[in-house]
Design an enzyme around this catalytic site. Structure first.
Site, PDB file in Angstrom:
ATOM      1  N   SER A 268       0.958  -1.288  -0.040  1.00 20.75           N
ATOM      2  CA  SER A 268       0.008   0.027   0.110  1.00 20.75           C
ATOM      3  C   SER A 268       0.834   1.268   0.002  1.00 20.75           C
ATOM      4  O   SER A 268       0.443   2.305  -0.223  1.00 20.75           O
ATOM      5  CB  SER A 268      -0.869   0.015   1.256  1.00 20.75           C
ATOM      6  OG  SER A 268      -1.788  -1.307   1.336  1.00 20.75           O
TER       7      SER A 268
ATOM      8  N   HIS B 132      -1.890  -3.318  -6.821  1.00 17.57           N
ATOM      9  CA  HIS B 132      -2.494  -2.972  -5.312  1.00 17.57           C
ATOM     10  C   HIS B 132      -3.782  -3.098  -5.639  1.00 17.57           C
ATOM     11  O   HIS B 132      -4.831  -2.298  -6.300  1.00 17.57           O
ATOM     12  CB  HIS B 132      -2.172  -1.520  -5.385  1.00 17.57           C
ATOM     13  CG  HIS B 132      -2.646  -0.898  -3.894  1.00 17.57           C
ATOM     14  ND1 HIS B 132      -3.113   0.191  -3.510  1.00 17.57           N
ATOM     15  CD2 HIS B 132      -2.360  -1.831  -2.489  1.00 17.57           C
ATOM     16  CE1 HIS B 132      -3.567   0.387  -2.256  1.00 17.57           C
ATOM     17  NE2 HIS B 132      -3.081  -0.877  -1.645  1.00 17.57           N
TER      18      HIS B 132
ATOM     19  N   GLU C 268      -4.878  -0.563  -8.649  1.00 20.42           N
ATOM     20  CA  GLU C 268      -3.778   0.334  -9.043  1.00 20.42           C
ATOM     21  C   GLU C 268      -2.691  -0.527  -9.446  1.00 20.42           C
ATOM     22  O   GLU C 268      -2.095  -1.401  -8.978  1.00 20.42           O
ATOM     23  CB  GLU C 268      -3.392   1.057  -7.666  1.00 20.42           C
ATOM     24  CG  GLU C 268      -4.504   2.219  -7.448  1.00 20.42           C
ATOM     25  CD  GLU C 268      -3.751   3.073  -6.382  1.00 20.42           C
ATOM     26  OE1 GLU C 268      -4.462   4.242  -6.289  1.00 20.42           O
ATOM     27  OE2 GLU C 268      -3.312   2.726  -5.191  1.00 20.42           O
TER      28      GLU C 268
HETATM   29  N1  LIG Z   1      -5.641  -4.779   4.316  1.00 21.54           N
HETATM   30  C1  LIG Z   1      -5.882  -3.974   3.318  1.00 21.54           C
HETATM   31  O1  LIG Z   1      -7.042  -3.236   3.351  1.00 21.54           O
HETATM   32  C2  LIG Z   1      -5.020  -3.532   2.378  1.00 21.54           C
HETATM   33  C3  LIG Z   1      -5.323  -3.003   1.131  1.00 21.54           C
HETATM   34  C4  LIG Z   1      -4.566  -3.045  -0.020  1.00 21.54           C
HETATM   35  C5  LIG Z   1      -3.163  -3.374   0.407  1.00 21.54           C
HETATM   36  N2  LIG Z   1      -2.786  -4.025   1.661  1.00 21.54           N
HETATM   37  C6  LIG Z   1      -1.362  -4.392   1.599  1.00 21.54           C
HETATM   38  O2  LIG Z   1      -1.389  -5.803   1.476  1.00 21.54           O
HETATM   39  C7  LIG Z   1      -0.241  -6.635   2.108  1.00 21.54           C
HETATM   40  C8  LIG Z   1      -0.834  -7.363   3.182  1.00 21.54           C
HETATM   41  O3  LIG Z   1      -1.625  -6.717   3.866  1.00 21.54           O
HETATM   42  P1  LIG Z   1      -2.457  -7.425   4.703  1.00 21.54           P
HETATM   43  O4  LIG Z   1      -3.932  -6.710   5.396  1.00 21.54           O
HETATM   44  O5  LIG Z   1      -3.308  -8.939   3.925  1.00 21.54           O
HETATM   45  O6  LIG Z   1      -2.003  -8.236   6.016  1.00 21.54           O
HETATM   46  P2  LIG Z   1      -2.250  -9.455   6.847  1.00 21.54           P
HETATM   47  O7  LIG Z   1      -1.580  -9.205   8.282  1.00 21.54           O
HETATM   48  O8  LIG Z   1      -3.756  -9.797   7.227  1.00 21.54           O
HETATM   49  O9  LIG Z   1      -1.348 -10.699   6.189  1.00 21.54           O
HETATM   50  C9  LIG Z   1      -0.077 -10.655   5.769  1.00 21.54           C
HETATM   51  C10 LIG Z   1       0.282 -12.325   5.929  1.00 21.54           C
HETATM   52  O10 LIG Z   1       1.731 -12.403   5.496  1.00 21.54           O
HETATM   53  C11 LIG Z   1       2.205 -13.362   6.236  1.00 21.54           C
HETATM   54  N3  LIG Z   1       3.536 -13.291   6.081  1.00 21.54           N
HETATM   55  C12 LIG Z   1       4.578 -12.674   6.789  1.00 21.54           C
HETATM   56  N4  LIG Z   1       5.856 -12.956   6.523  1.00 21.54           N
HETATM   57  C13 LIG Z   1       5.770 -13.657   5.536  1.00 21.54           C
HETATM   58  C14 LIG Z   1       6.792 -14.158   4.607  1.00 21.54           C
HETATM   59  N5  LIG Z   1       8.154 -14.107   4.850  1.00 21.54           N
HETATM   60  N6  LIG Z   1       6.370 -15.156   3.566  1.00 21.54           N
HETATM   61  C15 LIG Z   1       5.069 -15.594   3.506  1.00 21.54           C
HETATM   62  N7  LIG Z   1       4.005 -14.735   4.301  1.00 21.54           N
HETATM   63  C16 LIG Z   1       4.382 -14.044   5.277  1.00 21.54           C
HETATM   64  C17 LIG Z   1       1.552 -13.410   7.771  1.00 21.54           C
HETATM   65  O11 LIG Z   1       1.978 -14.772   8.211  1.00 21.54           O
HETATM   66  C18 LIG Z   1       0.292 -13.010   7.257  1.00 21.54           C
HETATM   67  O12 LIG Z   1      -0.430 -14.146   7.116  1.00 21.54           O
HETATM   68  C19 LIG Z   1       0.466  -5.413   2.852  1.00 21.54           C
HETATM   69  O13 LIG Z   1       1.600  -4.806   1.993  1.00 21.54           O
HETATM   70  C20 LIG Z   1      -0.592  -4.233   2.957  1.00 21.54           C
HETATM   71  O14 LIG Z   1      -0.062  -2.763   2.681  1.00 21.54           O
HETATM   72  C21 LIG Z   1      -3.704  -3.889   2.467  1.00 21.54           C
END
Ligand SMILES: NC(=O)c1ccc[n+]([C@@H]2O[C@H](COP(=O)([O-])OP(=O)(O)OC[C@H]3O[C@@H](n4cnc5c(N)ncnc54)[C@H](O)[C@@H]3O)[C@@H](O)[C@H]2O)c1
Length: 194
Positions: free
Chosen positions: A118, A139, A151
């Site tokens: 993000s 994104h 995006e």
């Molecule tokens: N949550 C949102 O609304 C949203 C929206 C758009 C983008 N994002 C982006 O998406 C990405 C993930 O966000 P999220 O909300 O799904 O996070 P989350 O915390 O729900 O999930 C992250 C996952 O990554 C795993 N993880 C950590 N290190 C790892 C590794 N080395 N190898 C494999 N898996 C690993 C964790 O175990 C966890 O299950 C981030 O970059 C965030 O900025 C989030």
């Protein structure tokens, strides 16, 4: 494009895996945590059940989607044979840099490496790999199976060819891709956060 690896099975990763699997791709869902993978698959099943109840997909579509997803805890095993990797791991710069360094070593040079970050610069992520022209931002918005906008962020070195492939692929997923600049927060979060 046939096989997609998704790294991270949290909120975004399981939504991205669901979306690709429902569109007929083979998805390798990778997470360091077995618990997260179980939770991610349970979320996908629950979301598909809701779609069946609403009548937007059939019970057969649901089973096909689930059977298109294979889970892995080892990144090396998970990325074998994949044409595209979508990284959706925890938003931590060091963690993402390490994942991309590892991907650079283990993936063929023609595999496209996308990040769902993000806020982290795609140029900076691209600088971790030997072929930065194949690194791009993809994104997705939350909840991924529902939200149309994606995006598409080019880093300094991202090639025109890779950008076109990812734009076209997003359309195939039923999404609305929009190319945005590699600025902090890109566009959606740059507007949303203030
Ligand atoms: N949550 C949102 O609304 C949203 C929206 C758009 C983008 N994002 C982006 O998406 C990405 C993930 O966000 P999220 O909300 O799904 O996070 P989350 O915390 O729900 O999930 C992250 C996952 O990554 C795993 N993880 C950590 N290190 C790892 C590794 N080395 N190898 C494999 N898996 C690993 C964790 O175990 C966890 O299950 C981030 O970059 C965030 O900025 C989030």
């Amino acid at each position: 494009m046939k096989q997609i690896a998704v790294i991270g099975s949290g909120t975004m990763g399981n939504g991205i895996a669901h979306t690709f699997a429902q569109a007929g791709f083979t998805v390798k869902l990778i997470d360091i945590s077995e618990k997260s993978l179980e939770k991610g698959m349970a979320t996908i099943a629950a979301n598909l059940d809701r779609m069946v109840t609403k009548g937007s997909i059939t019970e057969e579509d649901k089973h096909k989607t689930i059977s298109n997803i294979i889970t892995y805890t080892d990144i090396k095993d998970g990325v074998v044979g994949c044409d595209l990797v979508v990284e959706a791991a925890t938003e931590n710069i060091t963690l993402k840099m390490n994942i991309f360094k590892q991907l650079s070593d283990i993936c063929d040079h023609n595999v496209i490496l996308a990040s769902n970050t993000s806020s982290i610069s795609i140029t900076q992520i691209g600088a971790q790999v030997v072929h930065p022209e194949r690194v791009i931002g993809m994104h997705f918005m939350n909840p991924v199976p529902i939200m149309k906008l994606v995006e598409i962020i080019r880093g300094y070195s991202t090639s025109d060819e890779v950008t076109k492939i990812i734009m076209d692929l997003s359309v195939k997923l039923g999404k609305t891709p929009t190319e945005v600049n590699d600025y902090p927060g890109f566009v959606a979060n740059r507007i949303l956060m203030p």
